[in-house]
Design a protein around this motif. Structure first.
Motif, PDB file in Angstrom:
ATOM      1  N   ASP A 173       6.872 -68.591 -81.697  1.00 52.06           N
ATOM      2  CA  ASP A 173       8.056 -68.921 -82.500  1.00 52.06           C
ATOM      3  C   ASP A 173       9.329 -68.440 -81.829  1.00 52.06           C
ATOM      4  OD1 ASP A 173       6.436 -70.052 -84.391  1.00 52.06           O
ATOM      5  OD2 ASP A 173       6.487 -68.352 -85.781  1.00 52.06           O
ATOM      6  N   LYS A 174       9.291 -67.235 -81.282  1.00 48.90           N
ATOM      7  CA  LYS A 174      10.486 -66.655 -80.656  1.00 48.90           C
ATOM      8  C   LYS A 174      10.899 -67.446 -79.413  1.00 48.90           C
ATOM      9  CE  LYS A 174      12.270 -62.254 -78.893  1.00 48.90           C
ATOM     10  NZ  LYS A 174      11.942 -60.823 -78.610  1.00 48.90           N
TER      11      LYS A 174
ATOM     12  N   LYS B 253      14.356 -62.944 -89.356  1.00 54.39           N
ATOM     13  CA  LYS B 253      14.978 -62.056 -88.377  1.00 54.39           C
ATOM     14  C   LYS B 253      16.459 -61.893 -88.699  1.00 54.39           C
ATOM     15  CE  LYS B 253      16.459 -65.552 -85.053  1.00 54.39           C
ATOM     16  NZ  LYS B 253      16.611 -65.902 -83.654  1.00 54.39           N
TER      17      LYS B 253
ATOM     18  N   ILE C 248       9.844 -65.289 -88.011  1.00 48.37           N
ATOM     19  CA  ILE C 248      11.031 -65.833 -87.329  1.00 48.37           C
ATOM     20  C   ILE C 248      12.099 -66.251 -88.335  1.00 48.37           C
ATOM     21  CG2 ILE C 248      10.144 -68.198 -87.274  1.00 48.37           C
ATOM     22  CD1 ILE C 248      12.102 -66.515 -84.441  1.00 48.37           C
TER      23      ILE C 248
ATOM     24  N   SER D   1      12.022 -71.120 -80.488  1.00 46.54           N
ATOM     25  CA  SER D   1      13.333 -71.112 -81.146  1.00 46.54           C
ATOM     26  C   SER D   1      14.428 -70.755 -80.157  1.00 46.54           C
ATOM     27  CB  SER D   1      13.329 -70.125 -82.316  1.00 46.54           C
ATOM     28  OG  SER D   1      12.361 -70.481 -83.282  1.00 46.54           O
ATOM     29  N   GLY D   2      14.143 -69.809 -79.256  1.00 49.93           N
ATOM     30  CA  GLY D   2      15.131 -69.465 -78.230  1.00 49.93           C
ATOM     31  C   GLY D   2      15.413 -70.622 -77.299  1.00 49.93           C
TER      32      GLY D   2
ATOM     33  N   ARG E  58      15.600 -71.471 -86.118  1.00 50.49           N
ATOM     34  CA  ARG E  58      14.426 -70.659 -86.445  1.00 50.49           C
ATOM     35  C   ARG E  58      13.293 -71.627 -86.793  1.00 50.49           C
ATOM     36  NH1 ARG E  58      16.943 -65.632 -89.907  1.00 50.49           N
ATOM     37  NH2 ARG E  58      18.972 -65.574 -88.874  1.00 50.49           N
TER      38      ARG E  58
ATOM     39  N   ASP F 241       4.036 -65.081 -83.366  1.00 52.37           N
ATOM     40  CA  ASP F 241       5.424 -64.599 -83.332  1.00 52.37           C
ATOM     41  C   ASP F 241       6.048 -64.841 -81.960  1.00 52.37           C
ATOM     42  OD1 ASP F 241       5.256 -63.784 -85.939  1.00 52.37           O
ATOM     43  OD2 ASP F 241       4.801 -61.691 -85.469  1.00 52.37           O
ATOM     44  N   THR F 242       5.265 -64.650 -80.907  1.00 53.47           N
ATOM     45  CA  THR F 242       5.778 -64.901 -79.550  1.00 53.47           C
ATOM     46  C   THR F 242       6.111 -66.373 -79.363  1.00 53.47           C
ATOM     47  OG1 THR F 242       4.500 -63.057 -78.624  1.00 53.47           O
ATOM     48  CG2 THR F 242       5.210 -64.780 -77.096  1.00 53.47           C
TER      49      THR F 242
END
Length: 464
Positions: A249-250, A40, A37, A253-254, A58, A246-247
């Motif tokens: 974190d995404k 990116k 993350i 963060s979103g 992030r 990763d999911t």
């Protein structure tokens, strides 16, 4: 070994090793909480067509580092103990392993978890003292035979070295059960053209025996590298959970980006009758009104606000599901508070059940590695091994009262040594046996003194 043979060996066995290094570097990066993350695309590039999106949070979550540290602490806070059937020999082995042994055990666990396999290299220094150290697994290319009972034939170690002139060299060490050959090339050159001998054994070269400065002969009778696989298939712990981390974190963060972006109210003005936007903001603050200019009955003059709707419940549900899956797939213990109270040993074991499964796979492989290392020490020290017993201790939350009661009720049923090894207050059963024997001697001495004094007093009264 001539240059041509060395070139063929190196080119053959280094093929595909770059992929192994890449995978290991990724796992080590995640262990340090440097998740994908953080790398990116820049928010300005991603949101170039969407001016409403300006936040670029992030936030990595170090689930992977937590799971690896859990396993290392669970298995090696109390490192394995070895018994070869003699107290004196056990002490020699302990002294040879040294004070750094406990740290090395944890480092082996972490490195094996990251790379799939950790390696220990042992040698004899210039004082003929046995020494050992952990080698970066990214430097090791093992060469196995093709038999069902896989055996290590040789080890090719590849690493970089910077000379006094600042040039970077690739060093190649090829180890067998009798000798080692070393070669080098400049980092920018190819192996096929520029491989040359590396005189790293100049001090050990013997003109009489015909050894070259890049050749070292040893008397171990085996390759002085010990493998410590992470599990039966030599995979790292990141493989099972990377996509889940990763999911998380995404989504997290979103979510943070949405909360930051929604704090800004966007005004949509139509036919604003003012000089500039500063005047508009001043009117809003002072008069709570805005001057608009109408150009007819059918115009759309007015003021609207634009905000962003956030699906909070859906994201919370996804984060909870992902977190649960990370600890299930990673076979760890979720540290979120749970009401266990004065739970029994069975309930606490259930809490650690997945971690114990993962630890058991590693212990099975590590037992073989430690057995090879201890036998190498014994061979050098001239110790004859009767039986090699390894005692492994887990460090976990436990019901000490229940364990102590079980030990008390087991007296007379099993040996005292076994009871001491499993008692929650005993860290080293051998040392505890010595303390108990010393206490018995002291009690016996005090009892004899008391009897002697009593007999003396009785004799004096009788005589009088």
């Amino acid at each position: 070994m001539d240059i041509l043979t060395a070139k063929k060996l190196i080119m053959k066995h280094t093929q595909g090793h770059a992929a192994v290094i890449t995978k290991a570097v990724t796992a080590e990066r995640y262990y340090r909480n440097k998740n994908d993350i953080l790398y990116k695309k820049n928010a300005d590039e991603e949101n170039a067509e969407n001016p409403l999106r300006s936040a670029d949070n992030r936030v990595p979550r170090n689930f992977y580092g937590l799971l690896v540290n859990q396993k290392a602490s669970y298995m090696f806070t109390a490192p394995p103990l070895f018994d070869v059937g003699s107290q004196e020999s056990n002490q020699v082995i302990s002294d040879t392993l040294g004070d750094i042994y406990a740290k090395n055990c944890k480092d082996l666990c972490v490195k094996a978890s990251n790379t799939g396999m950790a390696w220990v290299h042992y040698w004899v220094d210039d004082k003929q003292t046995f020494d050992y150290g952990i080698i970066d697994a990214k430097e090791i290319i093992p060469i196995w035979d093709s038999h069902l009972n896989k055996k290590l034939l040789a080890v090719l170690r590849v690493y970089k070295n910077i000379d006094d002139e600042g040039k970077t060299w690739n060093i190649y060490e090829y180890w067998t059960d009798t000798e080692c050959w070393s070669f080098q090339k400049l980092d920018d050159d190819t192996i096929d053209c520029e491989l040359i001998p590396y005189s790293m054994f100049m001090d050990f070269a013997d003109a009489g025996s015909g050894t070259a400065p890049n050749q070292l002969k040893h008397n171990f009778g085996k390759i002085p590298f010990v493998p410590f696989p992470n599990n039966n298939i030599c995979t790292g712990d990141l493989d099972n959970i990377k996509a889940l981390v990763d999911t998380y974190d995404k989504v997290y963060s979103g979510f943070a980006n949405d909360l930051e972006d929604i704090q800004e109210i966007i005004f949509l003005l139509t036919n604003y009758n003012g000089a500039n936007l500063n005047e508009f903001l001043a009117d809003i603050k002072k008069y709570k009104t805005v001057k608009l200019q109408s150009i007819g009955a059918d115009d759309h003059s007015g003021l609207e606000t634009l905000t962003i709707d956030i699906p909070v419940e859906a994201r919370e549900k996804l984060l909870d599901m992902t977190r649960k899956a990370i600890f299930e797939q990673g076979q760890g213990v979720d540290p979120q508070p749970q009401d266990f109270g004065n739970a029994s040993g069975v309930a606490l074991k259930y809490l650690y059940s997945l971690l114990e499964l993962k630890a058991g796979l590693m212990e099975t492989e590590f037992r073989l590695g430690f057995g090879m290392l201890i036998r190498a020490i014994c061979d050098l020290k001239g110790i004859k091994i009767k039986t090699l017993t390894q005692t492994w201790t887990r460090t976990a939350i436990a019901n000490d009262l229940e364990l102590a009661t079980i030990c008390k009720d087991s007296v007379g049923i099993i040996s005292n040594k076994t009871i001491l090894k499993n008692h929650p207050f005993v860290e080293n059963a051998d040392e505890e046996e010595k303390r108990l024997a010393k206490e018995k001697e002291q009690l016996a001495a005090e009892s004899d003194s008391y009897k002697a004094a009593f007999n003396k007093e009785g004799a004096a009264n009788g005589n009088s």
